[in-house]
Design a protein around this motif. Structure first.
Motif, short mmCIF file in Angstrom:
data_model
loop_
_atom_site.label_atom_id
_atom_site.label_comp_id
_atom_site.label_asym_id
_atom_site.label_seq_id
_atom_site.Cartn_x
_atom_site.Cartn_y
_atom_site.Cartn_z
N LEU A 227 0.89 -1.14 -0.06
CA LEU A 227 -0.03 -0.12 -0.08
C LEU A 227 0.77 1.41 0.12
N VAL A 233 -1.28 4.46 -1.79
CA VAL A 233 -2.52 4.70 -2.01
C VAL A 233 -2.94 6.02 -1.80
N ARG A 253 -15.65 -2.09 -5.91
CA ARG A 253 -15.48 -3.01 -6.85
C ARG A 253 -16.27 -4.17 -6.60
N MET A 258 -11.57 -8.31 -0.57
CA MET A 258 -11.27 -7.51 0.40
C MET A 258 -12.47 -7.37 1.44
C1 HEC Z 1 -8.45 -10.43 4.28
C2 HEC Z 1 -7.40 -9.58 3.61
C3 HEC Z 1 -7.48 -8.17 3.56
C4 HEC Z 1 -7.51 -7.32 4.78
C5 HEC Z 1 -7.65 -7.77 6.25
C6 HEC Z 1 -7.34 -5.99 4.21
N1 HEC Z 1 -7.30 -6.02 2.86
FE1 HEC Z 1 -7.35 -4.27 1.58
N2 HEC Z 1 -7.40 -5.56 0.04
C7 HEC Z 1 -7.31 -6.87 0.20
C8 HEC Z 1 -7.42 -7.35 -1.21
C9 HEC Z 1 -7.56 -8.81 -1.56
C10 HEC Z 1 -7.29 -6.40 -2.07
C11 HEC Z 1 -7.42 -6.35 -3.47
C12 HEC Z 1 -8.78 -6.15 -4.03
C13 HEC Z 1 -9.08 -5.89 -5.40
O1 HEC Z 1 -8.48 -5.37 -5.94
O2 HEC Z 1 -10.58 -6.08 -5.59
C14 HEC Z 1 -7.20 -5.01 -1.21
C15 HEC Z 1 -7.04 -3.98 -1.60
C16 HEC Z 1 -6.83 -2.55 -0.72
C17 HEC Z 1 -6.96 -1.16 -1.45
C18 HEC Z 1 -6.59 -0.94 -3.03
C19 HEC Z 1 -5.11 -1.01 -3.09
C20 HEC Z 1 -5.13 -0.65 -4.73
O3 HEC Z 1 -3.93 -0.35 -5.21
O4 HEC Z 1 -5.88 -1.32 -5.58
C21 HEC Z 1 -6.57 -0.56 -0.41
C22 HEC Z 1 -6.36 1.07 -0.39
C23 HEC Z 1 -6.74 -1.40 0.79
N3 HEC Z 1 -6.87 -2.76 0.47
C24 HEC Z 1 -6.67 -0.88 2.12
C25 HEC Z 1 -6.83 -1.78 3.51
C26 HEC Z 1 -6.93 -1.30 4.47
C27 HEC Z 1 -6.56 0.11 5.14
C28 HEC Z 1 -6.95 -2.33 5.47
C29 HEC Z 1 -7.39 -2.40 7.03
C30 HEC Z 1 -8.44 -1.74 7.38
C31 HEC Z 1 -7.34 -3.60 4.47
N4 HEC Z 1 -6.91 -2.95 3.21
C32 HEC Z 1 -7.47 -4.70 4.95
C33 HEC Z 1 -7.19 -7.67 0.94
C34 HEC Z 1 -7.22 -7.21 2.59
#
Ligand code: HEC
Length: 295
Positions: A227, A233, A253, A258
């Motif tokens: 990130l 991001v 999305r 996520m």
């Molecule tokens: C269980 C796993 C998981 C957790 C826990 C999680 N994420 Fe994610 N996150 C993902 C996945 C998988 C993607 C890619 C999703 C997609 O592209 O549809 C993603 C994508 C993202 C993105 C977009 C990145 C991009 O360049 O497209 C952001 C910003 C993000 N997450 C922030 C967070 C934050 C802040 C937290 C905590 C509050 C968090 N995520 C918790 C799995 C997780």
């Protein structure tokens, strides 16, 4: 004529590939009960145990929990985490700062030792009813996931605090368990010492709710995108969309894997705001990932 010959040759090749695929490819490693689970102390392997080894050192119990991934009660067969840590690390595990659990799918939960001292954790290794050790993860777009070899669960039915924690401290597919200190294991995740109290609180939330899947400066889980490095991001997602993404990613999305920040978390909007403050601080604290951190 030439075309027909070509296509029948292609058919034969495809059939051969299909036969080979079903015969030659190994079965997924997590279906084997003899897979070695590594126990590490500050990077050094102190024990490697298969499930059958663990069955000898820790007595199995049946435990009913509130299964947060499925939003309903469920009974697992499991080993007490404290008993297993005592046997594998010795009593001194209680003096460590953090325990890091590495999963086969790249998830990397980092949980403070204090949580294990104040609540009862278990390693599930089977469903109580003997059905295949998988689960439909409601939080992850209903994906069917393998749970073995070990799945960390908590005796949470009577604990408001544990229920409010959401599922982030419940890693499945656990293959490695490491005693460590957070600051030395993940030096690139910390904001500058001069950062505001809001940023420091956001850092703690990020550790608890985000880093199991995501890396910052090359440190954290390997299940989702990095990130912060080389481009944060903060730099390419509009602020209002970043907040919305954290709380409700599927509103942006379709079919995303996520999970949104858990509904159960108290002061959820404030927690999101503090996480964004931390991400903003890190966007000006880029540190080049060390190669060995990228797994
Ligand atoms: C269980 C796993 C998981 C957790 C826990 C999680 N994420 Fe994610 N996150 C993902 C996945 C998988 C993607 C890619 C999703 C997609 O592209 O549809 C993603 C994508 C993202 C993105 C977009 C990145 C991009 O360049 O497209 C952001 C910003 C993000 N997450 C922030 C967070 C934050 C802040 C937290 C905590 C509050 C968090 N995520 C918790 C799995 C997780």
């Amino acid at each position: 004529m030439i075309n027909r010959n070509k296509s029948s040759l292609l058919n034969i090749i495809l059939i051969l590939i299909a036969i080979c695929g079903s015969i030659c490819l190994p079965a997924p490693a997590f279906s084997q009960s003899n897979i070695g689970i590594e126990f590490k102390d500050k990077g050094r392997i102190v024990n490697t145990l298969s499930l059958s080894d663990i069955a000898i050192v820790a007595p199995a119990v049946s435990l009913k929990i509130f299964e947060i991934h499925e939003k309903k009660e469920h009974i697992y067969k499991a080993y007490s985490a404290k008993a297993l840590f005592d046997k594998t690390f010795g009593k001194d595990w209680e003096k460590a700062g953090e325990i890091v659990f590495i999963s086969m799918d790249g998830y990397q939960a980092s949980i403070p030792v204090t949580k294990f001292l104040s609540h009862d954790a278990y390693f599930a290794f089977a469903h109580d009813d003997g059905s295949p050790f998988t689960m439909t993860n409601v939080l992850q777009n209903n994906e069917v996931v393998q749970l073995g070899p070990l799945y960390l669960i908590w005796d949470n039915i009577k604990s408001k605090i544990l229920l409010e924690d959401g599922a982030s401290d419940m890693p499945y597919q656990v293959k490695s368990i490491e005693l460590t200190e957070f600051a030395t294991r993940f030096p690139n995740l910390a904001p500058p010492a001069t950062a505001s109290a809001e940023v420091q609180r956001g850092f703690l939330h990020f550790r608890k709710y985000c880093m199991a899947c995501h890396m910052i400066n090359g440190e954290g889980g390997n299940k989702a995108p990095e990130l912060n490095y080389p481009t944060s991001v903060i730099e390419y997602i509009k602020p209002e969309y970043l907040t919305r993404w954290i709380e409700n990613p599927s509103s942006i999305r379709y079919n995303t894997l996520m999970p949104g920040l858990a509904q159960e978390i108290p002061n959820r909007a404030k927690v999101t705001k503090e996480i964004v403050a931390y991400l903003l601080a890190m966007s000006t604290t880029k540190r080049s990932p060390k190669r060995q951190d990228i797994r």
